[in-house]
Scaffold this motif. Sequence first.
Motif, PDB file in Angstrom:
ATOM      1  N   THR A   1     -30.890  20.850  17.893  1.00  0.00           N
ATOM      2  CA  THR A   1     -30.581  20.917  19.468  1.00  0.00           C
ATOM      3  C   THR A   1     -29.284  19.365  19.187  1.00  0.00           C
ATOM      4  O   THR A   1     -30.401  18.189  19.688  1.00  0.00           O
ATOM      5  N   LEU A   2     -28.712  19.247  18.266  1.00  0.00           N
ATOM      6  CA  LEU A   2     -27.944  18.272  18.835  1.00  0.00           C
ATOM      7  C   LEU A   2     -26.822  17.812  19.730  1.00  0.00           C
ATOM      8  O   LEU A   2     -26.855  19.660  20.353  1.00  0.00           O
ATOM      9  N   ARG A   3     -26.487  17.408  19.821  1.00  0.00           N
ATOM     10  CA  ARG A   3     -25.141  18.040  21.275  1.00  0.00           C
ATOM     11  C   ARG A   3     -23.705  18.420  20.859  1.00  0.00           C
ATOM     12  O   ARG A   3     -23.733  18.919  22.042  1.00  0.00           O
ATOM     13  N   TYR A   4     -23.596  18.692  19.807  1.00  0.00           N
ATOM     14  CA  TYR A   4     -22.548  19.423  19.669  1.00  0.00           C
ATOM     15  C   TYR A   4     -23.231  20.769  19.067  1.00  0.00           C
ATOM     16  O   TYR A   4     -23.985  20.753  18.276  1.00  0.00           O
ATOM     17  N   GLU A   5     -22.051  22.226  19.078  1.00  0.00           N
ATOM     18  CA  GLU A   5     -22.550  22.839  18.160  1.00  0.00           C
ATOM     19  C   GLU A   5     -21.649  23.060  17.083  1.00  0.00           C
ATOM     20  O   GLU A   5     -20.599  22.436  17.050  1.00  0.00           O
ATOM     21  N   PRO A   6     -21.872  24.366  16.715  1.00  0.00           N
ATOM     22  CA  PRO A   6     -21.428  23.792  15.132  1.00  0.00           C
ATOM     23  C   PRO A   6     -20.106  24.818  14.972  1.00  0.00           C
ATOM     24  O   PRO A   6     -20.476  25.471  15.630  1.00  0.00           O
ATOM     25  N   GLU A   7     -19.042  23.794  14.870  1.00  0.00           N
ATOM     26  CA  GLU A   7     -17.887  24.087  15.113  1.00  0.00           C
ATOM     27  C   GLU A   7     -17.514  23.810  15.794  1.00  0.00           C
ATOM     28  O   GLU A   7     -16.185  25.082  16.873  1.00  0.00           O
ATOM     29  N   GLN A   8     -17.991  23.329  16.933  1.00  0.00           N
ATOM     30  CA  GLN A   8     -17.247  23.322  18.545  1.00  0.00           C
ATOM     31  C   GLN A   8     -15.829  22.893  18.457  1.00  0.00           C
ATOM     32  O   GLN A   8     -15.185  21.746  17.696  1.00  0.00           O
ATOM     33  N   GLU A   9     -14.663  23.594  19.164  1.00  0.00           N
ATOM     34  CA  GLU A   9     -13.573  22.700  19.617  1.00  0.00           C
ATOM     35  C   GLU A   9     -13.079  21.841  20.277  1.00  0.00           C
ATOM     36  O   GLU A   9     -14.422  22.324  21.600  1.00  0.00           O
ATOM     37  N   THR A  10     -12.945  20.874  20.317  1.00  0.00           N
ATOM     38  CA  THR A  10     -12.750  20.060  21.402  1.00  0.00           C
ATOM     39  C   THR A  10     -12.132  20.506  22.062  1.00  0.00           C
ATOM     40  O   THR A  10     -10.652  20.626  21.923  1.00  0.00           O
ATOM     41  N   GLN A  11     -11.564  20.915  23.113  1.00  0.00           N
ATOM     42  CA  GLN A  11     -10.581  21.500  23.985  1.00  0.00           C
ATOM     43  C   GLN A  11      -9.663  20.334  24.720  1.00  0.00           C
ATOM     44  O   GLN A  11      -9.619  19.057  25.030  1.00  0.00           O
ATOM     45  N   ASP A  12      -8.667  20.618  24.685  1.00  0.00           N
ATOM     46  CA  ASP A  12      -7.575  19.282  24.976  1.00  0.00           C
ATOM     47  C   ASP A  12      -6.888  20.244  26.773  1.00  0.00           C
ATOM     48  O   ASP A  12      -6.858  20.950  26.360  1.00  0.00           O
ATOM     49  N   PHE A  13      -6.192  19.146  27.286  1.00  0.00           N
ATOM     50  CA  PHE A  13      -6.145  19.088  28.775  1.00  0.00           C
ATOM     51  C   PHE A  13      -4.840  18.784  28.494  1.00  0.00           C
ATOM     52  O   PHE A  13      -4.481  17.805  28.012  1.00  0.00           O
ATOM     53  N   ASP A  14      -3.877  18.926  29.612  1.00  0.00           N
ATOM     54  CA  ASP A  14      -2.580  18.902  29.659  1.00  0.00           C
ATOM     55  C   ASP A  14      -2.375  17.684  30.804  1.00  0.00           C
ATOM     56  O   ASP A  14      -2.959  17.893  32.064  1.00  0.00           O
ATOM     57  N   THR A  15      -2.359  16.407  30.358  1.00  0.00           N
ATOM     58  CA  THR A  15      -2.689  15.608  31.289  1.00  0.00           C
ATOM     59  C   THR A  15      -1.765  14.786  31.849  1.00  0.00           C
ATOM     60  O   THR A  15      -0.704  14.919  31.408  1.00  0.00           O
ATOM     61  N   ILE A  16      -1.567  13.743  32.917  1.00  0.00           N
ATOM     62  CA  ILE A  16      -0.460  13.478  33.493  1.00  0.00           C
ATOM     63  C   ILE A  16      -0.613  11.827  32.847  1.00  0.00           C
ATOM     64  O   ILE A  16       0.073  11.505  31.468  1.00  0.00           O
ATOM     65  N   LEU A  17      -1.834  11.444  32.540  1.00  0.00           N
ATOM     66  CA  LEU A  17      -1.445  10.082  31.723  1.00  0.00           C
ATOM     67  C   LEU A  17      -2.105  10.270  30.530  1.00  0.00           C
ATOM     68  O   LEU A  17      -2.259  10.981  30.179  1.00  0.00           O
ATOM     69  N   ASP A  18      -1.549   9.583  29.677  1.00  0.00           N
ATOM     70  CA  ASP A  18      -1.235   9.900  27.926  1.00  0.00           C
ATOM     71  C   ASP A  18      -2.522   9.339  27.729  1.00  0.00           C
ATOM     72  O   ASP A  18      -3.338   8.079  27.227  1.00  0.00           O
ATOM     73  N   PHE A  19      -3.972   9.851  26.920  1.00  0.00           N
ATOM     74  CA  PHE A  19      -5.022   9.718  26.616  1.00  0.00           C
ATOM     75  C   PHE A  19      -4.879   9.748  24.821  1.00  0.00           C
ATOM     76  O   PHE A  19      -5.249  10.191  24.007  1.00  0.00           O
ATOM     77  N   SER A  20      -3.538  10.135  24.209  1.00  0.00           N
ATOM     78  CA  SER A  20      -3.289  10.512  23.124  1.00  0.00           C
ATOM     79  C   SER A  20      -4.205   9.419  22.113  1.00  0.00           C
ATOM     80  O   SER A  20      -4.095   9.657  20.477  1.00  0.00           O
ATOM     81  N   ALA A  21      -4.167   7.695  22.195  1.00  0.00           N
ATOM     82  CA  ALA A  21      -5.195   6.811  21.311  1.00  0.00           C
ATOM     83  C   ALA A  21      -5.904   7.415  21.535  1.00  0.00           C
ATOM     84  O   ALA A  21      -6.575   7.139  20.122  1.00  0.00           O
ATOM     85  N   GLU A  22      -7.109   8.142  22.022  1.00  0.00           N
ATOM     86  CA  GLU A  22      -7.952   9.117  21.583  1.00  0.00           C
ATOM     87  C   GLU A  22      -8.015   9.770  21.533  1.00  0.00           C
ATOM     88  O   GLU A  22      -9.580  10.675  21.545  1.00  0.00           O
ATOM     89  N   GLY A  23      -7.087  10.579  21.277  1.00  0.00           N
ATOM     90  CA  GLY A  23      -7.145  11.668  20.901  1.00  0.00           C
ATOM     91  C   GLY A  23      -7.344  13.215  21.800  1.00  0.00           C
ATOM     92  O   GLY A  23      -7.997  14.115  22.169  1.00  0.00           O
ATOM     93  N   GLY A  24      -6.802  12.676  23.182  1.00  0.00           N
ATOM     94  CA  GLY A  24      -7.386  13.539  24.563  1.00  0.00           C
ATOM     95  C   GLY A  24      -8.246  12.443  25.583  1.00  0.00           C
ATOM     96  O   GLY A  24      -8.717  12.406  25.012  1.00  0.00           O
ATOM     97  N   LEU A  25      -8.224  13.931  26.453  1.00  0.00           N
ATOM     98  CA  LEU A  25      -9.546  13.288  27.941  1.00  0.00           C
ATOM     99  C   LEU A  25     -11.075  13.326  27.511  1.00  0.00           C
ATOM    100  O   LEU A  25     -11.508  12.488  27.507  1.00  0.00           O
ATOM    101  N   LEU A  26     -10.920  14.005  26.942  1.00  0.00           N
ATOM    102  CA  LEU A  26     -12.444  14.796  26.267  1.00  0.00           C
ATOM    103  C   LEU A  26     -13.153  13.710  26.037  1.00  0.00           C
ATOM    104  O   LEU A  26     -13.940  13.283  25.521  1.00  0.00           O
ATOM    105  N   ARG A  27     -11.867  13.235  24.606  1.00  0.00           N
ATOM    106  CA  ARG A  27     -12.302  12.721  23.222  1.00  0.00           C
ATOM    107  C   ARG A  27     -12.835  11.054  23.703  1.00  0.00           C
ATOM    108  O   ARG A  27     -13.524  11.088  23.286  1.00  0.00           O
TER     109      ARG A  27
END
Length: 1003
Positions: free
Chosen positions: A569-595
Amino acid sequence: MGVIDPGIDVNLQLSLLADQLEGELHYDRLLRTLYATDASVYRELPLAVAFPRSEADLQKLVRFAAQYDTSLIPRTAGTSLAGQCVGSGIVVDTSRYLTQILELNLEEKWVRVQPGVIRDELNDFLRPHGYFFAPNTSTANRCMIGGMVGNNSCGTTSIVYGSTREHVLELRCVLSDGEVAMFGEIPSRNSSLQEKKRDVVVRGTTPPAPACHPQVGREVQNKKQLQNREGAIYRELFALLEKDTHRQAILDSTPKSVISRRNTGYALDMLAAQQPFDESGTAFNICTLLCGSEGTLALTSEVKLNIVPLPPPVDVVVAVHCRTVDASMRATQVAMSHSPSLCELMDDVILNCTAESPKYRPLRAFVVGEPKTLLVVELRAHDLETALTKADKLVADLKAADLGYAHPIISGPKTAEVWQLRAAGLGLLANLPGDRKAVACIEDTAVSLDDLPSYIADFEALMKHHGQRAVYYAHAGAGELHLRPILDLKKTDDREAFYDISHDVAKLVKKYNGSLSGEHGDGRVRAPFIELMVGPEVYGYFRRVKQAFDPLYLFNPGKIIDAPPMNETLRYEPEQETQDFDTILDFSAEGGLLRLAEKCNGSGDCRKLSGVMCPSYQATRFERDSTRGRANVLREMLTRSERENPFTEPEIKEALDLCLSCKGCTGECPSLVDMTSLKAEVQHQRFKTEGVPMRSLFFGHAATLNRLAAIWPGLSNLVINGRLTSGLLKQFLGVASERRLPQVGRLPFLRLNRQIAKKYHGRKHKKTVYLLLDEFVRYNEPQIGHASLKLLWRLGYAVEIAPIRDSARAQLSKGLLPAAQRIATANVQALADLVGPETPLLGIEPSAILGFRDEYLRLTRDEVQVQAKSMAPHCLLIDEFLHCELEAGCIAPEDLNQESLTILLHGHCHQKALSSVEATAQLLDAAPNFHVQIIPTGCCGMAGSFGYEQEHYALSQQIGEMVLFPAVRAASAGTTVVATGTSCRHQIEDGVGRKAVHWVEIL
């Protein structure tokens, strides 16, 4: 036991319960999502969330849970680290309404409170009386007494004051039969011994169980004869503890008695050390057992706490800089021989995180070089000379032992900055880039101080075996370090390591007869190893305790006993991929908006009731309105949504609706979760599917509309605020009828600037500056722009008007990011060759100029982004600039206004988050006859267009009423009210009916 299956029947049942409760009950998807996680790594959707208002509500909840075979999960601030607050039953959140300080008795030195009282707020109440509640966690400005009782919190002060358990006198509880019981000291037959404390046992030994004296006083006998749940509890506890063999097994299996921080399982060893089982012990008190029971035994409605005199007022800190962890462990032993009040550790991982934080970087001035560890030791006295003498003696002993390469002594106000740096440890660890994080699973171990160096050496070897480099921080003086492996729990291998490391550390702690949980509790993460720690016999006693209190397993099941495996019952599923989104604001330093959303580790700094961050939460005390709540919703919905555009999930819109984009999280969230940028991007992404609402278009393009309106300002103002047209306009736009829309005006600034320049022709100028006349100054308050020009020229600065008109602030606030990006790019290109160290860009409106240092770095790309980053340090508030010039001696006090004024100063929230209102106050204070007082406000509540919007008007006013409005109302008629933001000035005028001015107008 079963849990209610979701469906129409349970909705009906919960609706009936909601009707019965004086409080509230929620079972919508948003609330379940918000409460799916606490500060741990676990996730489990609750059935519903209840906000009881009274003890009677708690009783109704217990009876409902018993009738429908569900469970109750007690929760206050939700900052626990071991999964205590996750579960599939009804979350009972006492943080919203059960927040009263009920009674204070100074003669007997106690205070009685409800469980939702915040620790620091309690001490604010006690301080004028000369007392405080001593246990002090790093979360003290938002953690609550109920949670501190549940976890038996300790914090930095435990080496002097012990844990919460030592300060709890009585607990009023709702038991599993729905009845109320009061637990407190019960006199034994040896009442003369009640105040005598148990003798300290020689370190490293297990004391023999004292001979039992089962004859007890009349009150205990009466309790045992009760034919209800309370009576069953007393009968079972005495049946357990009256047997010498049971007590000896408990003492043999539990941590060494010299370890003050021990919360592994239920505190039967503590009860065994009380009368009548130990004649030299204190009076029997079941509160000892309830403290640290994590809400698994009862629901607490009131807590009676011991209070102690405030500590000596003068403190100094010795910062011991060590090159190895082992050296800091041995330095700890030396430090503890000097009876410090605090003795805490930070390692280089945390120190490096502080160097990356805008909030904490300025607090590192005392750090010398690059230490592997920093041991910070506080010494207190009634005067500075005595405190410094203590510090000198400690430093001398450390040098004699060749421990530490630097030993700076910090005194005065700077000591508070050291502890701010230390308290930031938990949140800062979330700033590690990528998906690998310092995970809380072995961070709560405690051993005796004598064993600490050996234990840490073995621990280092164990981490090396697992390919880990741990993070070290926290309570070295108490034998407890928060040791964290760095893992990616989205990966199967690291999920297995999560278990393997925890299991191996449990065995290592057992080797030293230490405590697996020192202060953070067992919860989900450590409970599966309790049987390993205490053995099957004593674990069986723990199960008997649970069954005596809670035979139906209503209260927080799966914690302490019968816990599921800790890597389920962990927060993330095994081998869960972190979805990337095409954003106007630059979130590359954090690894993307979701991160960026995932950086929230749940420490709950956003739930404090002071500062700038989360003004809506401060007003509503609703988890949804905190940065943590919003980050949880984004994390859940963007990960699990099945929509083509997950940003259109209604839960996301609802969670972000009351975010005022105040930027407080940028400055105050230790994990740097920039919710303002996240909200702007989410709005943009939603608009791609749903279209842009008319009101957002109107407010987002207000600069263009104002520019047109300013062509005929008289006619425009007649339409904007005319008796007939104003109401229609507000109704069309969804603007609150109580609001006065801003007037428009226009001044020929270029011509005015040339006229002023002629006046100072031939004068030698100190520097040339570019002045940003933003859209708010240019069209709504042009007199402030005129005053700024006159002030700068008079002080000796040549002024050029920056060749731009719009800052993009309005577009950012409404999610119109393509337009904002075009404006930001054009502005940077227009200014890049003009702005630099000798020709800074100065701004008047904080939200406009500070965007050049903040959002422009996300809006721009490629070469323009490089230019934006190069410009950013030279884009200053006019007050920042003049304060620096004053400090450098370029401006003298006699150059400033010589009038006598009393000033009440409110700073804009963006200024507090990204700059400093203190610079403004110090600049004004430099005027010989100005007397300045800063109002300790956060956001004013207006927040651009937010406070104008009909559905947000009431909250806007509520936020204003928290601090700002009362302070302005209390100010004398002769006091000048100064507010640095245009929204703030409008809020003050609409809310209090008093005119506020910008400081340039008086300076």
